[in-house]
Design a protein around this motif. Sequence first.
Motif, PDB file in Angstrom:
ATOM      1  N   TYR A 122     -45.837  82.671  19.194  1.00  0.00           N
ATOM      2  CA  TYR A 122     -45.388  83.279  17.885  1.00  0.00           C
ATOM      3  C   TYR A 122     -46.469  84.105  17.309  1.00  0.00           C
ATOM      4  CZ  TYR A 122     -41.676  84.143  14.357  1.00  0.00           C
ATOM      5  OH  TYR A 122     -40.911  84.859  13.550  1.00  0.00           O
ATOM      6  N   ALA A 123     -47.636  83.469  17.202  1.00  0.00           N
ATOM      7  CA  ALA A 123     -48.732  83.999  16.737  1.00  0.00           C
ATOM      8  C   ALA A 123     -49.008  85.304  17.534  1.00  0.00           C
ATOM      9  CB  ALA A 123     -49.980  83.174  16.545  1.00  0.00           C
ATOM     10  N   LEU A 124     -49.149  85.384  18.944  1.00  0.00           N
ATOM     11  CA  LEU A 124     -49.538  86.476  19.482  1.00  0.00           C
ATOM     12  C   LEU A 124     -48.233  87.603  19.479  1.00  0.00           C
ATOM     13  CD1 LEU A 124     -51.293  87.704  21.977  1.00  0.00           C
ATOM     14  CD2 LEU A 124     -49.202  86.644  23.546  1.00  0.00           C
ATOM     15  N   TYR A 125     -47.092  87.361  19.473  1.00  0.00           N
ATOM     16  CA  TYR A 125     -45.997  88.122  19.057  1.00  0.00           C
ATOM     17  C   TYR A 125     -46.162  88.932  17.718  1.00  0.00           C
ATOM     18  CZ  TYR A 125     -41.412  89.810  17.884  1.00  0.00           C
ATOM     19  OH  TYR A 125     -40.474  90.715  17.709  1.00  0.00           O
ATOM     20  N   GLU A 126     -46.714  88.077  16.721  1.00  0.00           N
ATOM     21  CA  GLU A 126     -46.925  88.501  15.435  1.00  0.00           C
ATOM     22  C   GLU A 126     -48.029  89.661  15.460  1.00  0.00           C
ATOM     23  OE1 GLU A 126     -46.560  85.813  12.201  1.00  0.00           O
ATOM     24  OE2 GLU A 126     -44.485  85.855  12.149  1.00  0.00           O
ATOM     25  N   ALA A 127     -49.090  89.165  16.401  1.00  0.00           N
ATOM     26  CA  ALA A 127     -50.127  89.923  16.347  1.00  0.00           C
ATOM     27  C   ALA A 127     -50.116  91.372  16.886  1.00  0.00           C
ATOM     28  CB  ALA A 127     -51.440  89.309  16.995  1.00  0.00           C
ATOM     29  N   HIS A 128     -49.221  91.361  17.870  1.00  0.00           N
ATOM     30  CA  HIS A 128     -48.790  92.814  18.446  1.00  0.00           C
ATOM     31  C   HIS A 128     -47.948  93.473  17.374  1.00  0.00           C
ATOM     32  CE1 HIS A 128     -49.995  92.245  22.670  1.00  0.00           C
ATOM     33  NE2 HIS A 128     -49.294  91.222  22.823  1.00  0.00           N
ATOM     34  N   LEU A 129     -47.166  92.877  16.799  1.00  0.00           N
ATOM     35  CA  LEU A 129     -46.153  93.516  15.634  1.00  0.00           C
ATOM     36  C   LEU A 129     -47.129  94.094  14.352  1.00  0.00           C
ATOM     37  CD1 LEU A 129     -43.048  91.299  15.403  1.00  0.00           C
ATOM     38  CD2 LEU A 129     -43.402  93.601  16.541  1.00  0.00           C
ATOM     39  N   HIS A 130     -48.205  93.233  14.354  1.00  0.00           N
ATOM     40  CA  HIS A 130     -49.010  93.651  12.997  1.00  0.00           C
ATOM     41  C   HIS A 130     -49.862  94.685  13.447  1.00  0.00           C
ATOM     42  CE1 HIS A 130     -51.872  93.261  10.060  1.00  0.00           C
ATOM     43  NE2 HIS A 130     -50.791  92.442   9.349  1.00  0.00           N
ATOM     44  N   ALA A 131     -50.361  94.979  14.582  1.00  0.00           N
ATOM     45  CA  ALA A 131     -51.090  96.134  15.157  1.00  0.00           C
ATOM     46  C   ALA A 131     -50.125  97.510  15.301  1.00  0.00           C
ATOM     47  CB  ALA A 131     -51.586  95.807  16.456  1.00  0.00           C
TER      48      ALA A 131
END
Length: 185
Positions: A122-131
């Motif tokens: 979930y943290a990885l997914y959110e990092a992609h979205l944040h970028a």
Amino acid sequence: MKKQHITEAALACFVADGYAGTSLAQIADAVGLKKQSLYAHFADKDAIFLEALRYAKAQEIAFYDRFFTQATGNTKEVLRTFLQALDQHFSTSHSQRFWLRVNFYPPAHLAARVAAEVSGLYALYEAHLHALFAKTPLQVDVQVAVDAFSGVTNALLADLLYATPPSVMARKIDASFAVFWQGVY
């Protein structure tokens, strides 16, 4: 017999019958082994399940990384395409169906270990979205957009898990995305 082959067969069994409904004998049958032969590779059913969980997580990480690395177009196009890709991925990937099932219904005695694996993805997914959102002019804070889109995807994943018919799923993707985009852009 490779450990990965057993893991993949077990994953398919867990998708079909859940943790409680899957036996070591069933997994052994799926790979053409005797039940006792599984012990040469795994200590018990929990060990097989946790290996299947790690395998599914790796598959999901690869899916997210591949999608967001190769995505082209503006943010709106990328996000809309992502929802369609997620729908397609669910229909073709045992690992994603397994991942969602254990995310929503982990075996009680392994819930903490499942939660730890889920939070990492979930943290990885959110990092992609944040970028992605960071380079887009929005009406809201980037983290608000990330949280809102995560909510949209979580709702759609629940629909996939409960076997929403494809025509209804397409309608829900369109409606959810339209409302989301109107709220953030």
